[in-house]
Design a protein around this motif. Sequence first.
Motif, short mmCIF file in Angstrom:
data_model
loop_
_atom_site.label_atom_id
_atom_site.label_comp_id
_atom_site.label_asym_id
_atom_site.label_seq_id
_atom_site.Cartn_x
_atom_site.Cartn_y
_atom_site.Cartn_z
N VAL A 1 17.73 15.62 45.17
CA VAL A 1 17.74 14.15 45.22
C VAL A 1 18.32 13.68 46.55
CG1 VAL A 1 18.79 12.08 44.21
CG2 VAL A 1 17.91 13.87 42.72
N SER A 2 17.60 12.75 47.18
CA SER A 2 18.09 12.13 48.41
C SER A 2 18.33 10.65 48.13
CB SER A 2 17.04 12.27 49.51
OG SER A 2 17.31 11.35 50.55
N ILE A 3 19.36 10.08 48.75
CA ILE A 3 19.57 8.64 48.54
C ILE A 3 18.98 7.83 49.69
CG2 ILE A 3 21.56 8.89 47.02
CD1 ILE A 3 23.18 7.83 49.57
N GLU B 1 26.27 21.95 57.38
CA GLU B 1 24.82 21.78 57.63
C GLU B 1 24.01 21.92 56.34
OE1 GLU B 1 23.21 20.57 60.18
OE2 GLU B 1 25.21 20.31 61.03
N GLY B 2 24.70 22.02 55.22
CA GLY B 2 24.00 22.17 53.94
C GLY B 2 24.37 23.48 53.28
N ILE B 3 23.60 23.85 52.23
CA ILE B 3 23.97 25.05 51.49
C ILE B 3 22.92 26.13 51.66
CG2 ILE B 3 25.24 23.63 49.80
CD1 ILE B 3 23.05 24.15 47.83
N LEU C 1 24.14 11.96 55.71
CA LEU C 1 25.56 11.71 55.43
C LEU C 1 26.37 12.94 55.85
CD1 LEU C 1 24.88 10.56 51.79
CD2 LEU C 1 25.68 9.04 53.60
N ASN C 2 27.71 12.80 55.85
CA ASN C 2 28.55 13.97 56.13
C ASN C 2 28.52 14.96 54.98
OD1 ASN C 2 29.41 13.09 58.58
ND2 ASN C 2 31.18 12.00 57.75
N GLY C 3 28.35 14.44 53.78
CA GLY C 3 28.39 15.30 52.61
C GLY C 3 27.70 14.65 51.44
C1 LIG Z 1 25.58 16.81 57.28
S1 LIG Z 1 24.62 16.86 55.83
C2 LIG Z 1 23.49 18.16 56.19
C3 LIG Z 1 22.23 17.66 56.78
C4 LIG Z 1 21.16 18.72 56.91
N1 LIG Z 1 21.43 19.62 57.99
C5 LIG Z 1 19.80 18.04 57.13
O1 LIG Z 1 19.38 17.93 58.28
O2 LIG Z 1 19.20 17.59 56.13
C6 LIG Z 1 25.70 17.59 54.64
C7 LIG Z 1 25.36 17.30 53.20
O3 LIG Z 1 25.34 15.91 52.97
C8 LIG Z 1 24.47 15.60 51.87
N2 LIG Z 1 23.51 14.56 52.31
C9 LIG Z 1 23.34 14.13 53.58
N3 LIG Z 1 22.47 13.12 53.63
C10 LIG Z 1 22.05 12.91 52.36
C11 LIG Z 1 21.14 12.00 51.77
N4 LIG Z 1 20.46 11.13 52.49
N5 LIG Z 1 20.97 12.06 50.41
C12 LIG Z 1 21.63 12.98 49.67
N6 LIG Z 1 22.51 13.84 50.19
C13 LIG Z 1 22.73 13.83 51.51
C14 LIG Z 1 23.81 16.90 51.46
O4 LIG Z 1 24.50 17.40 50.33
C15 LIG Z 1 24.02 17.78 52.68
O5 LIG Z 1 24.03 19.14 52.32
#
Ligand SMILES: C[S@@+](CC[C@H](N)C(=O)[O-])C[C@H]1O[C@@H](n2cnc3c(N)ncnc32)[C@H](O)[C@@H]1O
Length: 439
Positions: free
Chosen positions: A137-139, A122-124, A144-146
């Motif tokens: 930074v978000s893409i 769920e993140g860090i 995503l899963n990670g």
């Molecule tokens: C399953 S996601 C966690 C999502 C988080 N609970 C939320 O709602 O934003 C696991 C990891 O994927 C990465 N991640 C997910 N979507 C991303 C995005 N759009 N851009 C950058 N990193 C992303 C991040 O490092 C995040 O900690």
Amino acid sequence: MHFNIITLFPEFFDGPLNCGLLQRARELGLISFSFLNPRDQTDDARRTVDDRPYGGGPGMVMMPKPLSLTLQSLGFAPHSEEGPGPLILLTAAGRPLTQQKAGRLALDSENPCLTLICGRYEGIDARIEELFPAETVSIGDFVLNGGEAAALCLIETVARLRPGFMGHAESGVEESFSSGLLEYPQYTRPEIFEGLAVPKTLLCGDHKRISVWRRQASLCATLEKRPELLPAALRESVDSEFILSLPETKLGRNLNCALVHYPVLDREENSSASSLTNLDIHDIARSSCSYGLGAFYVLSPLADQRELLRDILRYWTKGRGARSNPDRAKALALVREGKDIAEARADLEKVSGHKALLVATSARNSGASLPGINFAEIAEELRKRPVLLLFGTGHGLAPEALELCDASAPPLRPVNGYNHLSVRAAAAIMFDRILNDWR
Ligand SMILES: C[S@@+](CC[C@H](N)C(=O)[O-])C[C@H]1O[C@@H](n2cnc3c(N)ncnc32)[C@H](O)[C@@H]1O
């Protein structure tokens, strides 16, 4: 350029970093990578890196200690800006990755070192961001899963801007976003494929003409797909002239509005006639002109009110007002006088040669008896026929006026508790929402 990648899944990067231009850049020594797994910083037998979230909820959260130790092993220090270079946390909640950001990361120093933290689960733990100031930074607006796939996007877009990465240095200069616009379409052999020919200009050999064609194709692509990028990217007046000549930007000409002075509601909710307001006529005419509307009807059945309108228009379009302020004359030239809604409809249909769609506007849901039409749907209608937006003066359009309409637009700010906009402000906002072309 060096990338430190902090990840629980270093194997994720095996394929992508070992093919194509990224592999070549590694072999040439232009880019290099280190992988750091937070599991290597654990001391329990199961090498635990995650735990349940405080406050409950689904999933697991990456624990702060293994990450903190990993960062410290790279030279980052808690509560300080110290470190080998920029620290980037990939997260869906981050700031968007853009070409500009990639350019800054690639070219900020001669030999940059970027450290990327890839989250999982769920993140860090949020304290990592507090201890080690990182750029988030978000893409994109999806989850995503990670962070590994996001890190790959960042690595690829940053690395390819490094000197020597691409064969032709100018390849990066002409791409989407470098000029603030989307890229023009590209073609290669054969000249005709499945009956579709390459645009003739690209075969003419005249580089000046080709460059004009490409700039215009970029402007068209941006107008169609990402219009919000245009205002910042328009370079010269030729760009604006070209954009204004496109059918897409001519949609405004099918949009028309009418300021109705009868039948409108008075304070007691009775149908009545209101008086003309000079300010509304000027300001709605100026908004209509700015958004390229076809016509602005000012409607009143009262002869003295129409006489007043004629005086105002005469002064500003032909008299001293026009001489001292030609811009105002241009705006007020859009004004058409009329007795009532039926007369405005008839005039519009005569001028356009098409049946018009009459759309009521209201601050309340008083047009609820009519079919609703949203702003995007009105824009779609403009491609087929003229639309007349009706604005009521006083306390809004009376039921007899609504009966003459085909549909009603949504009220602006209906859940704000207060949405008493002046009619001229409401008109300008609606034009912008409908035409929505230069965001
Ligand atoms: C399953 S996601 C966690 C999502 C988080 N609970 C939320 O709602 O934003 C696991 C990891 O994927 C990465 N991640 C997910 N979507 C991303 C995005 N759009 N851009 C950058 N990193 C992303 C991040 O490092 C995040 O900690």
